[in-house]
Design a protein around this motif. Structure first.
Motif, PDB file in Angstrom:
ATOM      1  N   TYR A 126       0.831  -1.208   0.000  1.00 23.38           N
ATOM      2  CA  TYR A 126       0.000   0.000   0.000  1.00 23.38           C
ATOM      3  C   TYR A 126       0.856   1.244   0.000  1.00 23.38           C
ATOM      4  O   TYR A 126       0.519   2.238  -0.631  1.00 23.38           O
ATOM      5  CB  TYR A 126      -0.956   0.003   1.196  1.00 23.38           C
ATOM      6  CG  TYR A 126      -2.146  -0.892   0.985  1.00 23.38           C
ATOM      7  CD1 TYR A 126      -3.047  -0.612  -0.046  1.00 23.38           C
ATOM      8  CD2 TYR A 126      -2.379  -1.999   1.780  1.00 23.38           C
ATOM      9  CE1 TYR A 126      -4.136  -1.441  -0.275  1.00 23.38           C
ATOM     10  CE2 TYR A 126      -3.461  -2.828   1.566  1.00 23.38           C
ATOM     11  CZ  TYR A 126      -4.337  -2.548   0.546  1.00 23.38           C
ATOM     12  OH  TYR A 126      -5.408  -3.356   0.313  1.00 23.38           O
TER      13      TYR A 126
ATOM     14  N   ALA B 241       1.946   1.656  -3.363  1.00 22.87           N
ATOM     15  CA  ALA B 241       0.857   2.157  -4.198  1.00 22.87           C
ATOM     16  C   ALA B 241       0.712   3.666  -4.053  1.00 22.87           C
ATOM     17  O   ALA B 241       0.483   4.386  -5.029  1.00 22.87           O
ATOM     18  CB  ALA B 241      -0.460   1.461  -3.836  1.00 22.87           C
ATOM     19  N   GLN B 242       0.851   4.137  -2.832  1.00 22.36           N
ATOM     20  CA  GLN B 242       0.831   5.593  -2.611  1.00 22.36           C
ATOM     21  C   GLN B 242       1.949   6.255  -3.393  1.00 22.36           C
ATOM     22  O   GLN B 242       1.758   7.291  -4.031  1.00 22.36           O
ATOM     23  CB  GLN B 242       1.023   5.908  -1.114  1.00 22.36           C
ATOM     24  CG  GLN B 242      -0.111   5.458  -0.222  1.00 22.36           C
ATOM     25  CD  GLN B 242      -1.226   6.483  -0.137  1.00 22.36           C
ATOM     26  OE1 GLN B 242      -1.225   7.471  -0.866  1.00 22.36           O
ATOM     27  NE2 GLN B 242      -2.188   6.239   0.720  1.00 22.36           N
TER      28      GLN B 242
ATOM     29  N   ARG C 293     -11.159  11.714 -11.966  1.00 24.37           N
ATOM     30  CA  ARG C 293     -10.977  10.547 -11.109  1.00 24.37           C
ATOM     31  C   ARG C 293     -12.266   9.752 -11.055  1.00 24.37           C
ATOM     32  O   ARG C 293     -13.301  10.253 -10.640  1.00 24.37           O
ATOM     33  CB  ARG C 293     -10.600  10.984  -9.690  1.00 24.37           C
ATOM     34  CG  ARG C 293      -9.561  12.062  -9.626  1.00 24.37           C
ATOM     35  CD  ARG C 293      -8.738  11.934  -8.385  1.00 24.37           C
ATOM     36  NE  ARG C 293      -7.556  11.138  -8.701  1.00 24.37           N
ATOM     37  CZ  ARG C 293      -6.405  11.251  -8.033  1.00 24.37           C
ATOM     38  NH1 ARG C 293      -6.316  12.062  -7.006  1.00 24.37           N
ATOM     39  NH2 ARG C 293      -5.364  10.533  -8.391  1.00 24.37           N
TER      40      ARG C 293
ATOM     41  N   GLU D 249      -6.687  -5.701  -6.218  1.00 26.84           N
ATOM     42  CA  GLU D 249      -7.378  -4.537  -5.676  1.00 26.84           C
ATOM     43  C   GLU D 249      -7.009  -3.291  -6.473  1.00 26.84           C
ATOM     44  O   GLU D 249      -5.848  -2.934  -6.606  1.00 26.84           O
ATOM     45  CB  GLU D 249      -6.998  -4.337  -4.213  1.00 26.84           C
ATOM     46  CG  GLU D 249      -7.796  -3.197  -3.594  1.00 26.84           C
ATOM     47  CD  GLU D 249      -7.433  -2.952  -2.136  1.00 26.84           C
ATOM     48  OE1 GLU D 249      -6.646  -3.738  -1.578  1.00 26.84           O
ATOM     49  OE2 GLU D 249      -7.931  -1.964  -1.584  1.00 26.84           O
TER      50      GLU D 249
ATOM     51  N   VAL E 245      -6.753   0.514  -6.781  1.00 24.42           N
ATOM     52  CA  VAL E 245      -6.658   1.610  -5.816  1.00 24.42           C
ATOM     53  C   VAL E 245      -6.641   2.976  -6.481  1.00 24.42           C
ATOM     54  O   VAL E 245      -6.703   3.993  -5.797  1.00 24.42           O
ATOM     55  CB  VAL E 245      -5.408   1.464  -4.919  1.00 24.42           C
ATOM     56  CG1 VAL E 245      -5.538   0.246  -4.024  1.00 24.42           C
ATOM     57  CG2 VAL E 245      -4.133   1.406  -5.743  1.00 24.42           C
TER      58      VAL E 245
ATOM     59  N   ASN F   8      -4.339  10.337  -1.562  1.00 25.02           N
ATOM     60  CA  ASN F   8      -4.809  10.347  -0.170  1.00 25.02           C
ATOM     61  C   ASN F   8      -5.238  11.734   0.292  1.00 25.02           C
ATOM     62  O   ASN F   8      -5.385  11.981   1.462  1.00 25.02           O
ATOM     63  CB  ASN F   8      -3.727   9.812   0.761  1.00 25.02           C
ATOM     64  CG  ASN F   8      -2.455  10.602   0.635  1.00 25.02           C
ATOM     65  OD1 ASN F   8      -2.351  11.448  -0.250  1.00 25.02           O
ATOM     66  ND2 ASN F   8      -1.503  10.338   1.500  1.00 25.02           N
TER      67      ASN F   8
ATOM     68  N   ARG G 194     -10.441   8.799  -1.773  1.00 25.88           N
ATOM     69  CA  ARG G 194      -9.381   8.378  -2.665  1.00 25.88           C
ATOM     70  C   ARG G 194      -8.255   7.669  -1.957  1.00 25.88           C
ATOM     71  O   ARG G 194      -7.313   7.261  -2.578  1.00 25.88           O
ATOM     72  CB  ARG G 194      -8.815   9.591  -3.411  1.00 25.88           C
ATOM     73  CG  ARG G 194      -9.825  10.313  -4.246  1.00 25.88           C
ATOM     74  CD  ARG G 194     -10.551   9.387  -5.152  1.00 25.88           C
ATOM     75  NE  ARG G 194      -9.621   8.561  -5.927  1.00 25.88           N
ATOM     76  CZ  ARG G 194     -10.009   7.678  -6.818  1.00 25.88           C
ATOM     77  NH1 ARG G 194     -11.281   7.480  -7.025  1.00 25.88           N
ATOM     78  NH2 ARG G 194      -9.132   6.976  -7.477  1.00 25.88           N
ATOM     79  N   THR G 195      -8.337   7.604  -0.666  1.00 25.90           N
ATOM     80  CA  THR G 195      -7.241   6.995   0.065  1.00 25.90           C
ATOM     81  C   THR G 195      -7.015   5.585  -0.428  1.00 25.90           C
ATOM     82  O   THR G 195      -7.947   4.821  -0.610  1.00 25.90           O
ATOM     83  CB  THR G 195      -7.563   6.949   1.556  1.00 25.90           C
ATOM     84  OG1 THR G 195      -8.150   8.185   1.902  1.00 25.90           O
ATOM     85  CG2 THR G 195      -6.319   6.727   2.361  1.00 25.90           C
ATOM     86  N   VAL G 196      -5.778   5.269  -0.628  1.00 30.40           N
ATOM     87  CA  VAL G 196      -5.465   3.953  -1.152  1.00 30.40           C
ATOM     88  C   VAL G 196      -5.997   2.848  -0.257  1.00 30.40           C
ATOM     89  O   VAL G 196      -6.438   1.816  -0.714  1.00 30.40           O
ATOM     90  CB  VAL G 196      -3.941   3.831  -1.352  1.00 30.40           C
ATOM     91  CG1 VAL G 196      -3.495   2.403  -1.307  1.00 30.40           C
ATOM     92  CG2 VAL G 196      -3.565   4.453  -2.676  1.00 30.40           C
ATOM     93  N   ASN G 197      -5.980   3.089   1.034  1.00 32.64           N
ATOM     94  CA  ASN G 197      -6.438   2.054   1.951  1.00 32.64           C
ATOM     95  C   ASN G 197      -7.928   2.094   2.232  1.00 32.64           C
ATOM     96  O   ASN G 197      -8.426   1.324   3.027  1.00 32.64           O
ATOM     97  CB  ASN G 197      -5.729   2.195   3.305  1.00 32.64           C
ATOM     98  CG  ASN G 197      -4.257   1.948   3.172  1.00 32.64           C
ATOM     99  OD1 ASN G 197      -3.861   1.044   2.449  1.00 32.64           O
ATOM    100  ND2 ASN G 197      -3.459   2.754   3.837  1.00 32.64           N
ATOM    101  N   ALA G 198      -8.605   3.017   1.605  1.00 35.27           N
ATOM    102  CA  ALA G 198     -10.000   3.213   1.975  1.00 35.27           C
ATOM    103  C   ALA G 198     -10.813   1.947   1.786  1.00 35.27           C
ATOM    104  O   ALA G 198     -10.604   1.200   0.841  1.00 35.27           O
ATOM    105  CB  ALA G 198     -10.606   4.327   1.141  1.00 35.27           C
TER     106      ALA G 198
END
Lengths: 283, 101
Positions: A185, A188-189, A208, A221, A223, B73, B80-84
């Motif tokens: 993750y 990914a960020q 988006r 997944e 993202v 994020n 949009r947070t990647v972990n959302a």
């Protein structure tokens, strides 16, 4: 008005040129119907249209049909095929799926009303295509598409497993998996930040879309699910730069789709009102 | 500007339905008035297809001055947070996964 008369399905607005007209020859749209151009007086733009049966596209039927994924896919692909075909010849302004008028006259009236807005929009979009940019994170403990196992996991997980009880080895593996996933993750960020940083070199506009989830989305997944508007002659460079952007980021994959007709950029400036404030103005 | 449009570059490969629906259900010009119907009028889509696709909400002008939105994020308004967590259906509180496939 007789309800049995065919309806007018509108795919897109396009410049009314000889080349565009020629491109429609033999083209079939929704329900296999022949596609044609609907002009309005001297307007420089025209609608790409075909006939659809009222018993398939009246309001009540449609609402039911939209529950039917197979039917929806058929219409979506037919719509897309028409739009993409025209897009090979000129700038096209796609309309929302299933825009249906009672007849040609009514569609023509709408065209006349919007002709100027369409023309301006087409001018803005000219010479550019839409590209989708998606980032995926593969689940920890999985192998990626090339069959490689995840680097972090095998490094940390395999270390002296042999000297541990099965329970402890299991816990250690789980911890390693967990931290490998956190790393992904983080990667990914990082990938998203790199994409964001490089995109302005190629693109002036971005939309988006929400990350894809659910039955159609596939095992990895998703993202990030963005659309960029890119000049035709920068497209290959854009792809190359994106591929480079995720290098070294294990477990993160970038997927570029397109070129698309500018679906995500087609909406003309909405009249001011609720929801018109801008991106992210959530209801 | 009509030469060598790159639109041919998906030879024989069908685009993914999910990418197509992203664009066809939330993109494209929305006309109003005098329509028999447009998908924009069909709220049902938000229910029956929400497990398949989730983007039915972008009505803003994408050609407006860009970059009011931030990074992955940044502004939390669109999660949009990647972990959302993947819960971004705001309009419907129906039980999830009621799509039939």
């Amino acid at each position: 008005m007789n309800a049995r008369e065919d309806l007018t399905y509108v795919y897109a607005a396009v410049p009314d040129t000889r080349e565009v007209r020629a491109s429609l020859g033999g083209l079939r749209g929704v329900s296999g119907a022949p596609v044609s151009l609907l002009a309005a007086g001297t307007a420089p733009v025209a609608f790409v249209v075909s006939r659809v049966a009222p018993d398939e596209f009246d309001e009540r039927t449609l609402k039911a049909r939209f529950e039917d994924l197979e039917w929806l896919e058929g219409v979506a692909r037919a719509h897309h095929e028409v739009v993409q075909t025209v897009a090979r010849h000129d700038t096209v302004l796609p309309l929302r799926l299933a825009t249906v008028y009672q007849n040609d006259d009514r569609a023509r009236r709408a065209l006349t009303d919007q002709s100027r807005a369409f023309t301006e929009r087409i001018a803005l979009l000219r010479g550019r295509s839409e590209f989708g940019v998606k980032l995926y994170v593969s689940p920890a403990g999985s192998t990626d598409r090339t069959g490689r196992t995840d680097g972090a996991e095998s490094r940390e997980g395999a270390a002296d497993d042999a000297s541990l009880t099965p329970g402890k080895a299991y816990l250690r593996r789980r911890r390693a998996q967990h931290s490998a996933q956190e790393t992904r993750y983080r990667y990914a960020q990082e990938a998203a930040a790199r994409v964001e940083a490089l995109a302005p070199r190629f693109s002036t506009h971005r939309v988006r879309h929400p990350a894809q989830t659910g039955a159609l989305a596939g095992p990895e997944e998703n993202v990030l699910n963005d659309a960029y508007l890119v000049p035709h002659d920068r497209a290959e460079e854009f792809r190359t730069a994106l591929a480079a952007a995720v290098e070294g980021l294990d477990g993160v994959r970038v997927e570029v789709t397109g070129p698309w007709a500018p679906y995500s950029f087609a909406t003309p400036s909405p009249p001011s009102g609720p929801g018109a404030a801008g991106e992210g103005a959530a209801p | 500007m009509t030469a060598s449009r790159p639109t041919e570059s998906l030879p024989g490969r069908q685009v993914a339905l999910v990418d197509l629906l992203d664009r066809l259900l939330s993109g494209g010009v929305v006309l109003s008035g005098d329509l028999v119907l447009s998908i924009a009028d069909i709220d049902l889509v938000r229910i029956s297809l929400r497990a398949l696709i989730v983007s039915v909400d972008s009505e803003a002008d994408p050609l407006a001055p860009p970059d009011r939105e931030g990074t992955v994020n940044a502004p939390p308004d669109r999660e949009r947070t990647v972990n959302a967590p993947p819960d971004r259906e705001r309009t419907v509180s129906a039980p999830p996964d009621r799509e039939r496939m």
